[in-house]
Design an enzyme around this catalytic site. Structure first.
Site, PDB file in Angstrom:
ATOM      1  N   GLN A   1      40.825  22.000  43.296  1.00  0.00           N
ATOM      2  CA  GLN A   1      40.798  21.356  44.601  1.00  0.00           C
ATOM      3  C   GLN A   1      41.041  19.849  44.475  1.00  0.00           C
ATOM      4  O   GLN A   1      40.508  19.198  43.586  1.00  0.00           O
ATOM      5  CB  GLN A   1      39.445  21.588  45.275  1.00  0.00           C
ATOM      6  CG  GLN A   1      39.100  23.038  45.491  1.00  0.00           C
ATOM      7  CD  GLN A   1      39.960  23.711  46.552  1.00  0.00           C
ATOM      8  OE1 GLN A   1      40.664  23.047  47.311  1.00  0.00           O
ATOM      9  NE2 GLN A   1      39.913  25.018  46.607  1.00  0.00           N
TER      10      GLN A   1
ATOM     11  N   ASP B   1      36.399  34.844  44.235  1.00  0.00           N
ATOM     12  CA  ASP B   1      37.206  33.794  44.872  1.00  0.00           C
ATOM     13  C   ASP B   1      38.679  34.199  44.787  1.00  0.00           C
ATOM     14  O   ASP B   1      39.452  33.628  44.010  1.00  0.00           O
ATOM     15  CB  ASP B   1      36.957  32.462  44.149  1.00  0.00           C
ATOM     16  CG  ASP B   1      37.663  31.288  44.827  1.00  0.00           C
ATOM     17  OD1 ASP B   1      38.136  31.449  45.970  1.00  0.00           O
ATOM     18  OD2 ASP B   1      37.755  30.215  44.196  1.00  0.00           O
TER      19      ASP B   1
ATOM     20  N   CYS C   1      39.671  31.792  51.239  1.00  0.00           N
ATOM     21  CA  CYS C   1      40.613  30.732  51.625  1.00  0.00           C
ATOM     22  C   CYS C   1      40.927  30.808  53.116  1.00  0.00           C
ATOM     23  O   CYS C   1      41.058  29.792  53.784  1.00  0.00           O
ATOM     24  CB  CYS C   1      41.916  30.862  50.828  1.00  0.00           C
ATOM     25  SG  CYS C   1      41.761  30.555  49.072  1.00  0.00           S
TER      26      CYS C   1
END
Length: 304
Positions: free
Chosen positions: A148, A256, A284
């Site tokens: 990120q 994830d 997401c």
């Protein structure tokens, strides 16, 4: 591909850092000054310029990756000098001047747009990686690393994942193993290891990401007894990973997956294992994850 395609300047987008906007305009100057090299056309499969990747980490370390549709490019030397000349002022109070720390090139003939995960980037100048910190942890970041850019938001997200993964199991951490599925470069698993899990197992299908995860684990002092990484598709590895754990282990899963969610076979294996005490699902795009979430709920899991 049918329909209309247009390109718009990012200058008015408030969520994009100023240095990225300046870089785009800097590259555009070269593109416009060299019309013999046209942008990639996804319909005709012709053109040179395909993708410009920008990452900024650590102390304003700017990494730039250029993807082109060519094995050799006789203007690379002049473009490299153009990139060396780039500089932009930061938005910090000190208005520090930012230059490109790492410039890398990827050549691909892929039909589809986006990064070519099967072929790495070739360094043109600067290091292969830049460094980022998450609290006390250090991570080396490559162009293909999933990491990120918004570090403050990342810390908030990881703290919430840690809270949710730990809730209700504070007294049994000596028997708790964290399964970090779709782990990328292993950041979540390493971040949560400090919460007291006796072991972390990360699974990721991108070989370069696993190599980076192993290197980052070593940099931060983790041993193979602390964290283990498996390079495979989660749907191929999950059954074996679970069977290798002790029958007395409490398994906490952090899932994830990519934006489109995970394979149903992954969910079936997780819900069939009585050792799995909790699943933390990181989405997401929640609208694209509804199918996965419904599958967990249909097998007796509850939203908390």
């Amino acid at each position: 591909m049918d329909g209309f395609m247009a390109v718009e300047s990012p200058r008015e987008c408030p969520h994009i850092p100023k240095v990225f906007k300046d870089l785009v305009e800097h590259v555009q100057k070269f593109v416009l000054a060299n019309p013999e090299y046209s942008p990639w056309n996804a319909i005709t499969k012709t053109g040179l310029w395909r993708l410009l990747l920008c990452r900024i980490h650590g102390d304003n370390q700017l990494m730039v990756g250029l993807q082109i549709n060519a094995d050799e490019w006789n203007a690379l030397e002049s473009f490299t000098e153009h990139m060396r000349a780039f500089e932009s002022s930061s938005c910090d109070d000190d208005h520090k001047m930012i230059k490109i720390a790492s410039f890398q090139l990827q050549s691909t003939e892929n039909v589809h747009s986006g990064l070519d995960m099967k072929h790495g980037f070739k360094p043109i100048f600067g290091p292969l990686t830049v460094e980022e910190r998450l609290n006390k942890l250090k991570f080396k970041i490559s162009p293909l690393s999933f990491f990120q850019n918004n570090i403050k938001a990342t810390v908030l997200l990881y703290d919430k994942i840690k809270e949710m993964a730990s809730c209700g199991f504070e007294t049994s951490k000596d028997r708790s193993v964290l399964l970090d599925l779709c782990c990328g470069t292993g950041t979540i698993g390493m971040y949560l290891h400090g919460a007291g899990f006796k072991r972390v197992i990360g699974v990721e299908c991108v070989e370069e990401a696993i190599e980076a995860a192993q290197e980052n684990a070593a940099i931060n002092g983790f041993t193979s007894d602390d964290i283990q990484f498996v390079c495979a598709k989660v749907e191929d590895a999950i059954a074996g990973v679970i069977s290798d754990c002790s029958p007395t282990d409490n398994l906490i899963v952090v899932l994830d997956p990519p934006r489109a969610g995970c394979a149903q076979s992954v969910i079936k294996t997780i819900v069939a294992c009585p050792q799995v005490k909790r699943v933390v699902f990181v989405a997401c795009d929640i609208s694209l994850s509804i199918g996965n979430i419904r599958s967990f709920l249909s097998h007796g899991f509850k939203l908390t």
